[in-house]
Motif scaffolding. Structure first.
Motif, PDB file in Angstrom:
ATOM      1  N   GLY A 119      34.012  63.309  63.505  1.00 54.41           N
ATOM      2  CA  GLY A 119      34.135  62.306  64.556  1.00 54.41           C
ATOM      3  C   GLY A 119      32.831  62.120  65.322  1.00 54.41           C
ATOM      4  N   ILE A 120      32.190  63.217  65.663  1.00 58.96           N
ATOM      5  CA  ILE A 120      30.906  63.143  66.373  1.00 58.96           C
ATOM      6  C   ILE A 120      29.842  62.506  65.477  1.00 58.96           C
ATOM      7  N   ALA A 121      29.841  62.861  64.199  1.00 61.04           N
ATOM      8  CA  ALA A 121      28.879  62.269  63.260  1.00 61.04           C
ATOM      9  C   ALA A 121      29.095  60.762  63.135  1.00 61.04           C
ATOM     10  N   LYS A 122      30.351  60.322  63.157  1.00 61.51           N
ATOM     11  CA  LYS A 122      30.634  58.885  63.080  1.00 61.51           C
ATOM     12  C   LYS A 122      30.115  58.157  64.314  1.00 61.51           C
ATOM     13  N   LEU A 123      30.260  58.754  65.472  1.00 64.80           N
ATOM     14  CA  LEU A 123      29.735  58.151  66.701  1.00 64.80           C
ATOM     15  C   LEU A 123      28.217  58.026  66.626  1.00 64.80           C
ATOM     16  N   LEU A 124      27.544  59.101  66.258  1.00 61.62           N
ATOM     17  CA  LEU A 124      26.080  59.082  66.167  1.00 61.62           C
ATOM     18  C   LEU A 124      25.596  58.120  65.080  1.00 61.62           C
ATOM     19  N   GLY A 125      26.291  58.078  63.957  1.00 58.00           N
ATOM     20  CA  GLY A 125      25.921  57.162  62.882  1.00 58.00           C
ATOM     21  C   GLY A 125      26.091  55.707  63.281  1.00 58.00           C
ATOM     22  N   ALA A 126      27.159  55.398  64.002  1.00 60.79           N
ATOM     23  CA  ALA A 126      27.378  54.024  64.468  1.00 60.79           C
ATOM     24  C   ALA A 126      26.261  53.602  65.414  1.00 60.79           C
ATOM     25  N   ILE A 127      25.858  54.495  66.293  1.00 59.31           N
ATOM     26  CA  ILE A 127      24.750  54.198  67.207  1.00 59.31           C
ATOM     27  C   ILE A 127      23.471  53.963  66.411  1.00 59.31           C
ATOM     28  N   ALA A 128      23.232  54.808  65.410  1.00 53.93           N
ATOM     29  CA  ALA A 128      22.015  54.669  64.596  1.00 53.93           C
ATOM     30  C   ALA A 128      21.982  53.331  63.859  1.00 53.93           C
ATOM     31  N   LEU A 129      23.133  52.850  63.421  1.00 62.02           N
ATOM     32  CA  LEU A 129      23.148  51.575  62.701  1.00 62.02           C
ATOM     33  C   LEU A 129      22.964  50.381  63.629  1.00 62.02           C
ATOM     34  N   TRP A 133      19.586  57.753  56.879  1.00 67.88           N
ATOM     35  CA  TRP A 133      20.478  58.909  56.875  1.00 67.88           C
ATOM     36  C   TRP A 133      21.885  58.525  57.319  1.00 67.88           C
ATOM     37  N   ALA A 134      21.974  57.615  58.284  1.00 68.43           N
ATOM     38  CA  ALA A 134      23.295  57.146  58.720  1.00 68.43           C
ATOM     39  C   ALA A 134      24.008  56.430  57.571  1.00 68.43           C
ATOM     40  N   TYR A 135      23.294  55.554  56.880  1.00 68.21           N
ATOM     41  CA  TYR A 135      23.887  54.874  55.729  1.00 68.21           C
ATOM     42  C   TYR A 135      24.345  55.892  54.676  1.00 68.21           C
ATOM     43  N   PHE A 136      23.488  56.853  54.385  1.00 68.73           N
ATOM     44  CA  PHE A 136      23.833  57.865  53.390  1.00 68.73           C
ATOM     45  C   PHE A 136      25.058  58.669  53.829  1.00 68.73           C
ATOM     46  N   GLY A 137      25.075  59.092  55.077  1.00 66.08           N
ATOM     47  CA  GLY A 137      26.201  59.871  55.592  1.00 66.08           C
ATOM     48  C   GLY A 137      27.509  59.101  55.533  1.00 66.08           C
ATOM     49  N   PHE A 138      27.460  57.823  55.910  1.00 63.07           N
ATOM     50  CA  PHE A 138      28.671  57.007  55.840  1.00 63.07           C
ATOM     51  C   PHE A 138      29.107  56.796  54.393  1.00 63.07           C
ATOM     52  N   PHE A 139      28.155  56.596  53.487  1.00 63.33           N
ATOM     53  CA  PHE A 139      28.504  56.438  52.074  1.00 63.33           C
ATOM     54  C   PHE A 139      29.244  57.681  51.574  1.00 63.33           C
ATOM     55  N   VAL A 140      28.696  58.841  51.851  1.00 61.14           N
ATOM     56  CA  VAL A 140      29.333  60.094  51.422  1.00 61.14           C
ATOM     57  C   VAL A 140      30.717  60.224  52.072  1.00 61.14           C
ATOM     58  N   ASN A 141      30.814  59.879  53.340  1.00 62.89           N
ATOM     59  CA  ASN A 141      32.078  59.983  54.063  1.00 62.89           C
ATOM     60  C   ASN A 141      33.157  59.103  53.438  1.00 62.89           C
ATOM     61  N   PHE A 142      32.851  57.826  53.206  1.00 66.66           N
ATOM     62  CA  PHE A 142      33.865  56.902  52.681  1.00 66.66           C
ATOM     63  C   PHE A 142      34.236  57.250  51.246  1.00 66.66           C
TER      64      PHE A 142
END
Length: 124
Positions: free
Chosen positions: A50-60, A72-81
């Motif tokens: 959840g915290i990673a999703k918040l930080l990734g959304a801000i980064a995007l 890194w945010a794009y990569f993290g979200f790709f791995v997550n989904f």
């Protein structure tokens, strides 16, 4: 070039909005806690993700974030989904449970491609 920027901002906005909603669900929705237990994930992983999703959304969304952090945010979200689709499949969840992560994954890919074609290309 203008249409690419529109595509970028719309898809990125949808992904970021979805991740912000997801963050609040992960933190405050008891059903999400039960869902993580159903899949077999520990509760601390729900909070961390959840915290990673918040930080990734801000980064995007924030335009002045350095490009490597956006990547890194794009990569993290790709791995997550992608992992969410696999996790639901692994516990024999109905296909309908895999539609949301697949839809957001497609939006993410469109956002990433348009980011590189419209934004990064203009920076060079």
């Amino acid at each position: 070039m203008k249409i690419l920027k529109i595509i970028y901002w719309v898809t990125t906005g949808l992904v970021a909005f979805g991740m912000l909603v997801s963050f609040f669900n992960y933190m405050f929705n008891p059903a999400m806690k039960a869902g993580y237990a159903h899949i077999g994930f520990p509760d601390w992983f729900r909070v961390e993700l959840g915290i990673a999703k918040l930080l990734g959304a801000i980064a995007l969304i924030v335009p002045k974030i350095p490009r490597p952090l956006k990547e890194w945010a794009y990569f993290g979200f790709f791995v997550n989904f992608f992992s969410a689709i696999i996790a639901h499949y692994a516990v024999n969840d109905p296909v309908v449970n895999m539609i949301a992560p697949l839809a957001v994954l497609i939006l993410l890919i469109i956002s990433y491609i348009s980011y590189h074609k419209a934004i990064v290309k203009t920076l060079k």
